[in-house]
Design an enzyme around this catalytic site. Sequence first.
Site, PDB file in Angstrom:
ATOM      1  N   THR A 473     -42.895 -20.072   1.787  1.00  0.00           N
ATOM      2  CA  THR A 473     -43.511 -20.345   3.063  1.00  0.00           C
ATOM      3  C   THR A 473     -44.990 -20.669   2.932  1.00  0.00           C
ATOM      4  O   THR A 473     -45.600 -21.131   3.879  1.00  0.00           O
ATOM      5  CB  THR A 473     -43.337 -19.102   3.951  1.00  0.00           C
ATOM      6  OG1 THR A 473     -43.501 -17.946   3.116  1.00  0.00           O
ATOM      7  CG2 THR A 473     -41.950 -19.045   4.529  1.00  0.00           C
ATOM      8  N   ARG A 634     -52.454 -22.856  16.055  1.00  0.00           N
ATOM      9  CA  ARG A 634     -53.347 -23.334  15.020  1.00  0.00           C
ATOM     10  C   ARG A 634     -52.596 -23.507  13.700  1.00  0.00           C
ATOM     11  O   ARG A 634     -51.801 -22.656  13.320  1.00  0.00           O
ATOM     12  CB  ARG A 634     -54.445 -22.300  14.852  1.00  0.00           C
ATOM     13  CG  ARG A 634     -55.584 -22.718  13.969  1.00  0.00           C
ATOM     14  CD  ARG A 634     -56.638 -21.662  14.148  1.00  0.00           C
ATOM     15  NE  ARG A 634     -57.792 -21.889  13.328  1.00  0.00           N
ATOM     16  CZ  ARG A 634     -58.651 -20.920  13.035  1.00  0.00           C
ATOM     17  NH1 ARG A 634     -58.437 -19.690  13.508  1.00  0.00           N
ATOM     18  NH2 ARG A 634     -59.697 -21.162  12.297  1.00  0.00           N
ATOM     19  N   ASN A 637     -52.739 -24.476   7.269  1.00  0.00           N
ATOM     20  CA  ASN A 637     -52.746 -25.368   6.113  1.00  0.00           C
ATOM     21  C   ASN A 637     -51.771 -26.504   6.383  1.00  0.00           C
ATOM     22  O   ASN A 637     -50.557 -26.350   6.227  1.00  0.00           O
ATOM     23  CB  ASN A 637     -52.321 -24.581   4.868  1.00  0.00           C
ATOM     24  CG  ASN A 637     -52.361 -25.436   3.600  1.00  0.00           C
ATOM     25  OD1 ASN A 637     -52.464 -26.666   3.669  1.00  0.00           O
ATOM     26  ND2 ASN A 637     -52.286 -24.788   2.458  1.00  0.00           N
ATOM     27  N   PRO A 638     -52.287 -27.649   6.813  1.00  0.00           N
ATOM     28  CA  PRO A 638     -51.396 -28.743   7.206  1.00  0.00           C
ATOM     29  C   PRO A 638     -50.430 -29.155   6.102  1.00  0.00           C
ATOM     30  O   PRO A 638     -49.337 -29.631   6.381  1.00  0.00           O
ATOM     31  CB  PRO A 638     -52.361 -29.896   7.520  1.00  0.00           C
ATOM     32  CG  PRO A 638     -53.685 -29.265   7.745  1.00  0.00           C
ATOM     33  CD  PRO A 638     -53.701 -27.972   6.968  1.00  0.00           C
ATOM     34  N   GLN A 644     -43.012 -26.876   5.565  1.00  0.00           N
ATOM     35  CA  GLN A 644     -42.117 -25.944   6.266  1.00  0.00           C
ATOM     36  C   GLN A 644     -41.291 -26.676   7.306  1.00  0.00           C
ATOM     37  O   GLN A 644     -40.096 -26.432   7.452  1.00  0.00           O
ATOM     38  CB  GLN A 644     -42.946 -24.884   6.993  1.00  0.00           C
ATOM     39  CG  GLN A 644     -43.594 -23.905   6.086  1.00  0.00           C
ATOM     40  CD  GLN A 644     -43.070 -22.529   6.410  1.00  0.00           C
ATOM     41  OE1 GLN A 644     -41.958 -22.199   6.034  1.00  0.00           O
ATOM     42  NE2 GLN A 644     -43.827 -21.747   7.130  1.00  0.00           N
ATOM     43  N   GLU A 711     -39.287 -21.551  11.434  1.00  0.00           N
ATOM     44  CA  GLU A 711     -38.001 -21.852  12.062  1.00  0.00           C
ATOM     45  C   GLU A 711     -37.993 -23.136  12.900  1.00  0.00           C
ATOM     46  O   GLU A 711     -36.971 -23.791  12.999  1.00  0.00           O
ATOM     47  CB  GLU A 711     -37.539 -20.704  12.973  1.00  0.00           C
ATOM     48  CG  GLU A 711     -38.140 -19.347  12.701  1.00  0.00           C
ATOM     49  CD  GLU A 711     -37.581 -18.670  11.466  1.00  0.00           C
ATOM     50  OE1 GLU A 711     -38.371 -18.052  10.739  1.00  0.00           O
ATOM     51  OE2 GLU A 711     -36.385 -18.756  11.220  1.00  0.00           O
TER      52      GLU A 711
END
Lengths: 754, 337, 168
Positions: A473, A634, A637-638, A644, A711
């Site tokens: 993740t 927010r 970490n793009p 994810q 999710e």
Amino acid sequence: MMHHPLIGTPQDRVDGRAKVTGTARYVADFETGAEVLHAHVLNSAIAIGRIRRIDTTRALAVPGVVEVFTHENRPRTAWFSSSYKDDVGPPGKPLRPLYDSSISYSGEPVALVVAESYETARYAANLVEVEYEAKPHETDLLKQLPNSYVPKKRRSGINPPPRPKGSAASALESAPVKHVARYLIAAEHHNPMEMHATTVIREADGKLLIHDKIQGVYASKQYVCSVFGLSEDKVRVVSPFIGGAFGSGLRPHYQLFLAVMAAMALERSVKLVLTRDQQFTIAHRPETWNEVALGAKPDGTLTAIRHKAIGSTSRYEDHQEAVVNWTNLLYSAPDVQLEYELVQLDIETPTDMRAPGAPLGAFAAESAMDELAEKLGVDPLALRLHNDTQTDEVMNKYHTSKELRAACQLGAERFGWRHRPFAPRSMRQGRELIGWGLAFGAWEAQMQKHAARVMLDAEGHCTVGVATADLGTGTYTILAQIAAEALGLSMNKVTVLLGDSALPQAPVSGGSWTAASAGSAVHDACARLKAELLLAAQTQRGSPLVDAKLEEVMFDRERIVLMRDPMRAVSLQAAFAAGGRPRIVADGQAGPDQLTQLRYSSHTHSAVFVEARVDEELGQVRVTRAVSAVAAGRILNPKTARSQVVGGVVWGIGMALHEEAMADHNLGRWMNHNIAEYHIPAHADIHEIDVIFAEEKDMLTSPLGVKGLGEIGIVGTAAAVANAVWHATGRRVRELPMTIDKVLGLTPAHTEAR
Amino acid sequence: MRPFHYERPRALEEAIAGKTEASRFLGGGTNLIDLMKYDVERPASLLDLNRLEGLREVERDREGTLRIGALVSNADAAAHPLVREHHPLLADAILAGATPQLRNMATMGGNLLQRTRCYYFYDRLTPCNKREPGTGCPAKEGVNRIHAILGTSEHCIATHPSDMCVALAALEAVVVVRGPSGERRIRTEDFHRLPGDAPERDTTLDAREVVTAIEIPARLYGRHHTYLKLRDRLSYAFALVSVAVTMEMQEGRVSRLRVALGGVAHKPWRVPEAEALLEGRGPEEARFGAVADRLLQGARGYGHNDFKIGLARLAIARALHQAAAATPQSHVAKRIA
Amino acid sequence: MPDDLSPRGPETVALTLTVNGASHALRVPAWTTLLDLLREGLGLTGSKKGCDHGQCGACTVILDGKRVNSCLVLAARSDGSEVRTVEGLASPDGALHPLQEAFIKHDAFQCGYCTPGQLCSGVALLQEGHTRTEDEIREWMSGNLCRCGAYPNILAAILEVARKEGRA
Ligand SMILES: Cc1cc2nc3c(=O)[nH]c(=O)nc-3n(C[C@H](O)[C@H](O)[C@H](O)COP(=O)(O)OP(=O)(O)OC[C@H]3O[C@@H](n4cnc5c(N)ncnc54)[C@H](O)[C@@H]3O)c2cc1C
Ligand code: SF4
Ligand code: FES
Ligand code: FES
């Protein structure tokens, strides 16, 4: 002279190097060599009944076999209290492996062979002879639908459907336009790439060092301590890397029990790695039946929603998920009836699997919305936006934030939705029909009680410790970002330690709550640490920061700087020297805010757009494009965040097209229990996946403004694929997976059955 | 795995002499080792063929017959210039199967002799006539999505899972085998057998025979061929239905047609009468349905696999179209031509 | 087939094997697979077991220049062979292989469990030259499943290296 922000910027994974060089250690990577014993499980061949005779003589005669455990000889040291329950366990009694002669599902462990090598153990297990007395079993959900029931005891953490609003039945009766249909989703198995495993190292003083495949080491520790009656100091669980889990590691599974039992009884270290086939005996996403009825005015305004779902569970636990609530969470209607029931079958207890409940309900509801749009003659996106809720109508609360509309707009634009012809079968290229579909999705943004510890030394080395797990993740990385930014350090000065029960307590990592919860706890610890450091800096004689308040300073490049006058600064080294301590340790806490929770509900939302190409004659489906637009507060970490969501979309495509555990109801057994015949998407199945994050400010959900991303990517995707396939072909498939035969209409639908 | 004796014969004769009912030849091992781990195959000894000389050649003789040694890997066969030039159908079929890693290991001989993927066959805790004769066939009333619709028996409804063999059937290849009494040539058609009342036997190969080569007669089908494979995901999955076609054309007419089906029977399925329906005529799409019907004559489903009848019918027609149009299916681009 | 069900131990075989440049003379039970030998015997746990049956690709190593599923290779069969595993991709001075760098840059993994197999497969793929188009990479990487769904990023990483090396 602000330092560069780290939060919100794309950062490479801090554990990247370990992962690409093969040095990241997963459960089975510990304790190789000759000292450790290897164990192999033999599973039951029948679904229900009892073991009449079990003969281990021949297995024991194999050179290298140390012991064969069965219900007859298992050590009595094991304390099988019926009171033990794990944190996320549903109402009922957890499986007690090798407890007695009774069998409650096909695949339940019946023997454990422990040997000097893995191959020896596997071989000997095949020499164990078992005679069963089988009783009639039932594994067919559809057959048992008439016996469904409302779970008597609710599972903690899962909201049952709310009380009905108005009368959906009569509103449906009088609705000018309505749609009623049934939808079915096959059982799925998590199949993380790493198989479930436990390595138990018995240390000289009898203490146990356990490596377990688990989404939170405390869950394993609590299980072992309570089941085996061990004091807390006797057990340490260390699992720094987990090869994916997706919910299958939320609860301790039988391999943990068996490995610890064997290690204690034999006073040796034991490694137990389940086989891929045995992954199909521990946990799955329940097969779930849905009926959705929607009523609308001719302008598309929903007048009634009825959504009923029936999921399967085992005989020994009432596993529950939130399947139907999402429908009213997304769409407003005056008359609403949501129902959720269970059917007990002779199977292993289902377990949460990536966004438990949500994609099941979303497949039904979001397919139904599409079908309604077709009847109304309106664009399916327009229909959704028209009925979009402004408040949480299920819990009667405000949203902390909900930028679904913004996300939707960005997604639609990127995808080119406005070029979509209304009628199905309108786009084609050669022999492929092209369809565009979309769906909405939502997932809870949750906070869990979390602790964290941060330590800083005079050289500016920072260590962050949280007992949570990084399941892929990106937790290692975001926690490093948070600490580095808070303390004004570069990323490479921060070391993050996870997955060790010697670290401050954390719950299992799941439900997308880890970033918000662990992140906030680290943030809190850093704030405390900074306060202490400032205090230390102020004790320095003639300190330039003597009257500075914490809000007035910032930590930048290993200095404490007064913001209004950057010339006034104290280096970390000087602060440490003044404080007279080589390092400072601070503990942080985070948890849900009760007051906020009373008034607000918090969710992530998404709109996912999918292009499917379907061979007109042969029904082969290719998902060639997907855009997942997400509003999730927010984004820390793009880079890892995008991954994810991409992963979630891949899961959605798998759910839509491939994944299906097939049961032989005569034998009461899953039959395609391997990953050659249980299909998950392969590389060739996955094309472009675009992820967009809508800006969403939310300071109510968590102190960091984070909502979590594990999710949301999967939730609407399967429905969007189904909608795209419909748009391509004009054929509505209401059963997942949409295999080639269903797309062609060659296999009769079960959903007409009731 | 059960304990076994491992041996590396140095010559073919030695391998044949050492072979018994209870021993197995080891080719790539991708099927045999897999099944040994599942305790389905329990050889007393393994005769590792991999060091043998003379079984790794690909050659073409003066008549144009292509001969591929039994130990040539599937990957090497598919990449071999002679194969690519003269029998692109074979290369395509091989590349439609398994994965690059598996194809690097798998051998031509092993591929021919790979066993069914029937779920029950693989699961030693369930009955299965093929694995344990006389225990029954739960697939008939059980999970049979991947099972056969043609040539089944009451004792077994398994399929042969190979892609390569389907192409070999369409190419009318010959399997060259060697046993204690010398060499034998077996037509692919006769190599695999139907289950009948002895489903434990997959082929007509004698227990003491070894496959040494596969020979493919010269055929001039140019680009009029295809291997069309339909499966449950776009790669790394066995065929639900596959169709291999070679269509030799002369002055706009089909001079010779060969169609073989995969995924539908215990062996690659061919029906000469069906092929004859197009021979001597133009490749008229209107007749493709009749060819398919003839190929599928007598087909029956067992529940989950009922769809295969309809799917096969569609796939045959499409494959014939691809062959006629000289647009063979690419295994890389997943769009169906 | 007559079943010999009498319980007994395995016979052992001797072999030599060069792994990432280091040669080993070993004696192992005949039933040992290359994967188990690497992991349990030599302590090279980089190669992963994701199924033990050729169904996932996590155990992919490069054997005599070709990528294979090491779970289905008997160690005995690889006598005299050269094996390259994920541990042998970086140069001895620690400099990462360009594909390893690209994997980090493109975030081509999440849990990292399939990654050693993906990398060995990818390195072999570049050698094979099956990187001319995106479709080709997808198909020729399909022997490596990734449950985390990192496929688009894996594709991007391979494509970048292929382009740099003039192979795309
Ligand atoms: C996950 C997975 C997916 C796969 N997908 C596909 C697919 O999509 N399509 C497909 O076609 N195949 C597929 N395969 C199967 C693969 O093609 C076969 O396993 C392979 O071709 C077998 O060849 P081998 O050399 O490894 O055989 P081995 O495993 O070595 O041998 C198989 C059998 O043949 C016997 N044998 C081997 N060589 C000889 C010989 N020369 N003479 C006599 N007997 C011999 C052995 O004793 C054994 O009984 C897949 C396999 C796996 C594991
Ligand atoms: S179909 Fe054949 S292989 Fe499958 S269970 Fe029946 S007998 Fe066994
Ligand atoms: S472990 Fe070898 S392919 Fe999965
Ligand atoms: S990164 Fe987790 S399986 Fe690929």
